[in-house]
Enzyme design. Structure first.
Site, PDB file in Angstrom:
ATOM      1  CD  GLU A  96    -133.061 -51.153 -24.423  1.00 44.55           C
ATOM      2  OE1 GLU A  96    -133.083 -51.750 -22.942  1.00 44.55           O
ATOM      3  OE2 GLU A  96    -132.093 -50.229 -23.084  1.00 44.55           O
ATOM      4  CB  CYS A 119    -133.335 -43.457 -27.240  1.00 43.48           C
ATOM      5  SG  CYS A 119    -131.468 -43.865 -26.994  1.00 43.48           S
ATOM      6  CB  CYS A 126    -123.410 -54.397 -27.258  1.00 44.22           C
ATOM      7  SG  CYS A 126    -121.787 -52.709 -28.231  1.00 44.22           S
ATOM      8  CB  CYS A 130    -118.227 -50.347 -22.066  1.00 46.25           C
ATOM      9  SG  CYS A 130    -118.001 -49.797 -23.678  1.00 46.25           S
ATOM     10  CB  CYS A 133    -122.703 -50.950 -20.740  1.00 50.33           C
ATOM     11  SG  CYS A 133    -123.748 -50.790 -22.396  1.00 50.33           S
ATOM     12  N   GLY A 174    -126.189 -51.387 -28.756  1.00 48.63           N
ATOM     13  CA  GLY A 174    -125.594 -51.849 -29.908  1.00 48.63           C
ATOM     14  C   GLY A 174    -124.069 -50.820 -29.708  1.00 48.63           C
ATOM     15  CD  GLU A 175    -120.341 -48.406 -32.062  1.00 50.53           C
ATOM     16  OE1 GLU A 175    -120.035 -47.954 -30.416  1.00 50.53           O
ATOM     17  OE2 GLU A 175    -120.425 -47.343 -32.437  1.00 50.53           O
ATOM     18  CB  SER A 206    -124.334 -42.561 -29.423  1.00 49.79           C
ATOM     19  OG  SER A 206    -123.321 -42.161 -28.541  1.00 49.79           O
ATOM     20  CB  SER A 228    -119.362 -42.831 -25.419  1.00 48.94           C
ATOM     21  OG  SER A 228    -120.580 -42.612 -26.398  1.00 48.94           O
ATOM     22  CG  LEU A 229    -113.607 -38.665 -23.772  1.00 46.34           C
ATOM     23  CD1 LEU A 229    -112.730 -39.297 -25.340  1.00 46.34           C
ATOM     24  CD2 LEU A 229    -113.098 -37.702 -23.823  1.00 46.34           C
ATOM     25  CB  CYS A 347    -127.192 -48.184 -22.441  1.00 49.07           C
ATOM     26  SG  CYS A 347    -126.952 -48.382 -23.528  1.00 49.07           S
TER      27      CYS A 347
END
Ligand code: SAH
Ligand code: SF4
Length: 361
Positions: A96, A119, A126, A130, A133, A174-175, A206, A228-229, A347
């Protein structure tokens, strides 16, 4: 270099690689420039479109190379103008991209003007796991190629017609730093003068915090970084984001402290507020302490709820209180507007829906 055992994927080649290929095919150097423009400026989806290339050359390209383009599988338009695209890769995977007609991030180094932000995704699924997510529920299916990352912009630009994308954020599925080589290649293509020529000031990548690649990224590109903390203690963060077990908050802050931050390249810390998990006044105070004296910006993100994952949005009042505490301790923050809530624009949400529909059909 991409392996040449298979037909080369044209949109993933660098300008130099494309030039070499065109030269090997016995064509004049200016043909490489023409072809690159078709691929990266006009975003051609087929060889037929490339009308100023000789027909015989196009036929040979079609035989000897690949032109992988994405297809628009579904589009949802939100009442706030956000458009969410579900795109299909040639091997049938769904990813997406989310278009936002204006953006609430204030930047001074980019110049004035309307900002149309896209975006983009960097992987199908991923691997980072997390807990909050939706993309994580897919696991990692595969990396996107550089061409597929870039093509998201072309497919959306074609759909938007005369209102092209001006800014990019790598915050979709994804990362990005887990698909480092392809992301770096895509960044170069997107910034290329003969392509879309998007300035590094208008691109943000990000990451969930892959420390060694943050260091490399800082050295190898001028593109901006967001981290992303999402938590203020390792105990809390490791539960939400397994990556914290490998590179903890201390290591992450250290990498950000050393990140080359020329004018206008301040790192952004993203913090998704999760009800009863990381949203208390104590969390806000700890966050302020962690970020003290760092040249960073904070982006507070209201959680877009995913049914079944068990996390909630604390709501605007909690967010305001959290923000006030940061403010009183000298940390400025922006609140990311919650866009496209009515269309599942967080996301991974739309692509995961598509995958389920596909699976049940
Ligand atoms: N993998 C990268 C980039 C993609 S995720 C990263 O994690 O940074 C982009 C951002 O969306 C991250 O800050 C993540 O914390 C946030 N996010 C994920 N799911 C969300 C949701 N349901 N609501 C709000 N933000 C979400
Ligand atoms: Fe991957 Fe980012 Fe989602 Fe974490 S938040 S699972 S890193 S996409």
């Amino acid at each position: 270099m991409l392996p040449l055992v298979h037909e080369p994927d044209l949109r993933s080649l660098s300008f130099d690689e494309l030039s070499t290929l065109v030269d090997r095919m016995g064509e004049k150097p200016y043909r490489a420039r023409q072809l690159f423009r078709w691929l990266h400026q006009r975003g051609a989806a087929s060889f037929e479109e490339m009308t100023d290339l000789p027909k015989t050359f196009r036929e040979r390209l079609a035989q000897q190379t690949r032109l992988a383009s994405l297809a628009i599988d579904a589009v949802q338009q939100s009442s706030d103008g956000t458009r969410k695209y579900r795109l299909r890769t040639q091997d049938g995977k769904l990813i997406e991209a989310v278009y936002m007609p204006d953006i609430d991030v204030e930047d001074d180094d980019e110049g004035a003007g309307i900002r149309r932000t896209l975006c983009v995704s960097t992987q199908v699924g991923c691997a980072m796991g997390c807990g909050f997510c939706m993309t994580a529920t897919m696991g990692l299916v595969r990396n996107l190629t550089a061409g597929e990352i870039v093509d998201q912009v072309h497919r959306v630009n074609t759909d938007l017609k005369d209102r092209p994308i001006t800014n990019l954020v790598f915050m979709g599925m994804g990362e990005p730093l887990h698909n480092y080589a392809n992301v770096m290649r895509a960044l170069e293509l997107l910034q290329h003068q003969e392509g879309l020529d998007i300035s590094h000031r208008r691109i943000t990548v990000s990451t969930s915090g892959l420390v060694p690649n943050i260091v490399r990224f800082g050295q190898e590109t001028q593109v901006k970084l967001a981290v992303s903390l999402n938590a203020t203690t390792d105990e809390q963060r490791a539960r939400l984001m397994p990556v914290d077990r490998k590179w903890n908050i201390g290591a992450l802050i250290d990498a950000v402290r050393k990140f080359p931050s020329k004018q206008g390249r301040r790192v952004t810390f993203e913090y998704v507020l999760l009800e009863g998990v990381n949203d208390t006044d104590d969390d806000a105070a700890r966050l302020a302490t962690l970020l003290k004296n760092l040249p960073v910006k904070v982006n507070l993100i209201p959680y877009n709820e995913n049914p079944g994952l068990g996390f909630g949005d604390p709501g605007p009042e909690r967010l305001e209180s959290f923000r006030n505490i940061l403010q009183s301790r000298g940390i400025t923050s922006m609140v990311r507007k919650n866009r496209g809530r009515d269309i599942a624009a967080a996301c991974g949400q739309l692509a995961v829906q598509g995958q389920r529909q596909g699976a049940s059909a």
